[in-house]
Scaffold this motif. Structure first.
Motif, PDB file in Angstrom:
ATOM      1  N   GLY A   1       0.830  -1.191   0.000  1.00  0.00           N
ATOM      2  CA  GLY A   1       0.000   0.000   0.000  1.00  0.00           C
ATOM      3  C   GLY A   1       0.862   1.237   0.000  1.00  0.00           C
ATOM      4  N   VAL A   2       0.216   2.388  -0.101  1.00  0.00           N
ATOM      5  CA  VAL A   2       0.909   3.682  -0.131  1.00  0.00           C
ATOM      6  C   VAL A   2       0.549   4.447   1.133  1.00  0.00           C
ATOM      7  CG1 VAL A   2       1.130   5.878  -1.332  1.00  0.00           C
ATOM      8  CG2 VAL A   2       0.979   3.743  -2.641  1.00  0.00           C
ATOM      9  N   PHE A   3       1.561   4.934   1.848  1.00  0.00           N
ATOM     10  CA  PHE A   3       1.332   5.614   3.117  1.00  0.00           C
ATOM     11  C   PHE A   3       2.049   6.951   3.143  1.00  0.00           C
ATOM     12  CE2 PHE A   3       5.420   3.635   3.753  1.00  0.00           C
ATOM     13  CZ  PHE A   3       6.114   4.478   4.628  1.00  0.00           C
ATOM     14  N   ARG A   4       1.571   7.811   4.042  1.00  0.00           N
ATOM     15  CA  ARG A   4       2.259   9.071   4.327  1.00  0.00           C
ATOM     16  C   ARG A   4       2.503   9.138   5.824  1.00  0.00           C
ATOM     17  NH1 ARG A   4      -1.033  12.812   2.320  1.00  0.00           N
ATOM     18  NH2 ARG A   4       0.193  13.368   0.466  1.00  0.00           N
ATOM     19  N   LEU A   5       3.726   9.412   6.211  1.00  0.00           N
ATOM     20  CA  LEU A   5       4.102   9.573   7.618  1.00  0.00           C
ATOM     21  C   LEU A   5       4.341  11.050   7.872  1.00  0.00           C
ATOM     22  CD1 LEU A   5       4.836   8.299  10.363  1.00  0.00           C
ATOM     23  CD2 LEU A   5       7.184   8.059   9.522  1.00  0.00           C
TER      24      LEU A   5
ATOM     25  N   LEU B   1      -3.204   6.010   1.726  1.00  0.00           N
ATOM     26  CA  LEU B   1      -3.697   6.714   0.555  1.00  0.00           C
ATOM     27  C   LEU B   1      -4.223   5.722  -0.486  1.00  0.00           C
ATOM     28  CD1 LEU B   1      -0.724   9.227   0.239  1.00  0.00           C
ATOM     29  CD2 LEU B   1      -2.865   9.536   1.507  1.00  0.00           C
ATOM     30  N   LEU B   2      -4.794   6.258  -1.564  1.00  0.00           N
ATOM     31  CA  LEU B   2      -5.208   5.397  -2.670  1.00  0.00           C
ATOM     32  C   LEU B   2      -3.978   4.642  -3.161  1.00  0.00           C
ATOM     33  CD1 LEU B   2      -7.940   5.052  -4.263  1.00  0.00           C
ATOM     34  CD2 LEU B   2      -6.916   6.500  -6.020  1.00  0.00           C
ATOM     35  N   PRO B   3      -4.006   3.307  -3.206  1.00  0.00           N
ATOM     36  CA  PRO B   3      -2.767   2.567  -3.456  1.00  0.00           C
ATOM     37  C   PRO B   3      -2.238   2.650  -4.884  1.00  0.00           C
ATOM     38  CG  PRO B   3      -4.621   1.072  -3.201  1.00  0.00           C
ATOM     39  CD  PRO B   3      -5.129   2.435  -2.852  1.00  0.00           C
TER      40      PRO B   3
ATOM     41  N   GLN C   1       7.825   5.724  -4.662  1.00  0.00           N
ATOM     42  CA  GLN C   1       6.822   6.362  -5.510  1.00  0.00           C
ATOM     43  C   GLN C   1       5.510   6.576  -4.749  1.00  0.00           C
ATOM     44  OE1 GLN C   1       7.512   7.323  -8.799  1.00  0.00           O
ATOM     45  NE2 GLN C   1       9.579   6.794  -8.127  1.00  0.00           N
ATOM     46  N   PRO C   2       4.685   7.548  -5.186  1.00  0.00           N
ATOM     47  CA  PRO C   2       3.411   7.807  -4.503  1.00  0.00           C
ATOM     48  C   PRO C   2       2.271   6.902  -4.942  1.00  0.00           C
ATOM     49  CG  PRO C   2       3.756   9.416  -6.238  1.00  0.00           C
ATOM     50  CD  PRO C   2       4.991   8.574  -6.208  1.00  0.00           C
ATOM     51  N   THR C   3       2.521   5.993  -5.868  1.00  0.00           N
ATOM     52  CA  THR C   3       1.530   4.989  -6.271  1.00  0.00           C
ATOM     53  C   THR C   3       2.261   3.678  -6.555  1.00  0.00           C
ATOM     54  OG1 THR C   3       1.586   5.246  -8.688  1.00  0.00           O
ATOM     55  CG2 THR C   3       0.223   6.817  -7.442  1.00  0.00           C
ATOM     56  N   LEU C   4       1.492   2.610  -6.667  1.00  0.00           N
ATOM     57  CA  LEU C   4       2.050   1.298  -7.003  1.00  0.00           C
ATOM     58  C   LEU C   4       2.188   1.077  -8.502  1.00  0.00           C
ATOM     59  CD1 LEU C   4       0.081  -0.968  -4.490  1.00  0.00           C
ATOM     60  CD2 LEU C   4       2.566  -0.743  -4.586  1.00  0.00           C
TER      61      LEU C   4
ATOM     62  N   ILE D   1       5.761   3.567  -0.575  1.00  0.00           N
ATOM     63  CA  ILE D   1       5.147   2.235  -0.534  1.00  0.00           C
ATOM     64  C   ILE D   1       5.625   1.460   0.684  1.00  0.00           C
ATOM     65  CG2 ILE D   1       5.024   0.017  -1.753  1.00  0.00           C
ATOM     66  CD1 ILE D   1       5.238   1.659  -4.371  1.00  0.00           C
ATOM     67  N   GLY D   2       4.666   0.770   1.309  1.00  0.00           N
ATOM     68  CA  GLY D   2       4.983  -0.093   2.441  1.00  0.00           C
ATOM     69  C   GLY D   2       4.312  -1.437   2.298  1.00  0.00           C
TER      70      GLY D   2
END
Length: 400
Positions: free
Chosen positions: A20-24, A106-108, A59-62, A31-32
């Motif tokens: 998935g995509v995360f923001r800390l 976030l949206l993955p 990256q901000p998306t997969l 991606i995590g």
């Protein structure tokens, strides 16, 4: 099986490892991989181990990862399994374990195209009886092809996004003319979504046997539905505004590799399907739970779905339509034969005639402020659970 301490009955065990995509905080999205109550921040781990393509995890998306294709997906999964199983990786991974409750998911992936199918015979029969009480519930084509329609990719939203009550035209059977206003019969649809990784060429169908070459994994889907708008508009061309306002998906993409031990044979199809829809067909053995304002109201099962995921992809492309990285197609509402297995509130309340008691209050359709959470897990042949996480959304009032 892992050196990481895991809570009991976690949906994200060491055999799962969804992406998935995360923001800390204020950091850039990346991606995590989920494990237990944590996620592994993959970019620094991959970079330190000089993994080929390590930059893709920053990256901000997969999408860039999804485009690599099946050999890369399998290699990445083997690397992830080794990270969590091999004690020698503790020093490399442990500094990059992040509590999942400390991040924003976030949206993955960026959704390229969206298609919604209608693959449950139980659901299609129930809706046919409700919408066309004087006709056969299943239309003549239903058992010959996976019925579906093209939706709006731009209104696919991440779990946790508020859902604004849609407005549009509606006409009750007793009304002489249509009226305009907020939907009064706002509903959910419990669905399983399939995420395309490898694209296909325009003009070249994707056969059922090529399903695993193109399909990376699955997400939970809640395809919100305005039943009063839908009932007035859907003849003759099918769903439009009653469906296009919002579709919520879960943040974690579970790979097909993680689900391989949870696949079961497709139920027998009668009449026999055409050759392009034949093959070694399977469904994932998934159970969903639907909570309405926190109360469990339904547990739809996926394993009995009439049309398989591979058949949906084959039919989607049989006319030569291409698929693209980031395409999402959904199963349509998942409903079982028991009342408490129905995957939509129009079925659960039988068109509003049989109210459901939710926390002491009667409900037929969604009211402003209501929240729906769908969770799900696959059951493997040896009884292990592979969690799919959850997708949630809260209804806010229509905008003027």
């Amino acid at each position: 099986m892992t050196w990481i301490d895991l809570p009991d009955a976690t949906p994200f065990g060491p055999d799962n490892l969804p992406l998935g995509v995360f923001r800390l905080g204020d950091e850039e999205p990346r991606i995590g991989a989920a494990i237990g109550d944590h996620l592994i921040d993959l970019a620094p781990v991959a970079s330190a181990q000089m993994l080929d393509g390590s930059q893709l995890f920053n990256q901000p998306t997969l999408n860039a990862f999804l485009a690599l294709g099946r050999p890369a997906w399998k290699a990445t999964r083997e690397w992830l399994l080794d990270l969590v199983r091999n004690e020698n990786n503790r020093d490399a991974v442990e500094p990059h374990l992040v509590p999942r409750d400390a991040v924003t998911m976030l949206l993955p992936f960026e959704v390229a195209d969206y298609v919604d199918f209608y693959a449950s015979e139980v659901h299609a029969t129930n809706l046919g009886r409700l919408f066309r009480p004087d006709s056969e519930p299943l239309l003549p084509n239903w058992k010959h092809l996976p019925v579906g329609y093209h939706g709006r990719a731009g209104t696919v939203v991440a779990s946790g996004t508020d859902i604004v009550r849609p407005s549009g035209q509606r006409k009750a059977p007793t009304d002489t003319e249509p009226s305009y206003g907020p939907s009064q019969r706002l509903d959910i649809e419990v669905e399983l979504g399939f995420v395309v990784g490898t694209p296909s060429a325009l003009g070249t169908p994707v056969g059922v046997d090529a399903f695993e070459d193109h399909m990376y994994g699955v997400v939970l889907v809640n395809d919100w539905s305005a039943r009063d708008l839908q009932a007035w508009e859907y003849v003759p061309l099918g769903p439009f505004l009653g469906k296009s306002f919002a579709t919520s998906i879960s943040p974690w993409v579970v790979s097909l590799e993680a689900l391989k031990d949870a696949m079961v044979p497709l139920p027998q199809q009668d009449p026999p399907v055409l050759p392009y829809l034949r093959g070694d067909l399977q469904n994932p053995d998934i159970t969903f739970e639907v909570r309405w304002n926190g109360q469990l109201v339904s547990t739809p099962p996926y394993r009995e779905m009439y049309w398989s995921p591979a058949q949906m992809l084959a039919h989607l492309s049989v006319n030569g339509a291409s698929v693209r990285t980031g395409d999402l197609y959904a199963s349509g509402t998942v409903s079982g034969t028991a009342k408490d297995q129905r995957g939509s509130f129009i079925e659960l309340s039988w068109g509003g005639r049989e109210p459901v008691t939710v926390n002491g209050e009667e409900r037929t359709f969604l009211q402003d402020g209501d929240e729906v959470t769908i969770t799900g897990w696959a059951t493997t042949k040896d009884g292990r659970r592979i969690g799919l996480g959850e997708v949630t959304g809260r209804i806010t009032p229509a905008r003027k």
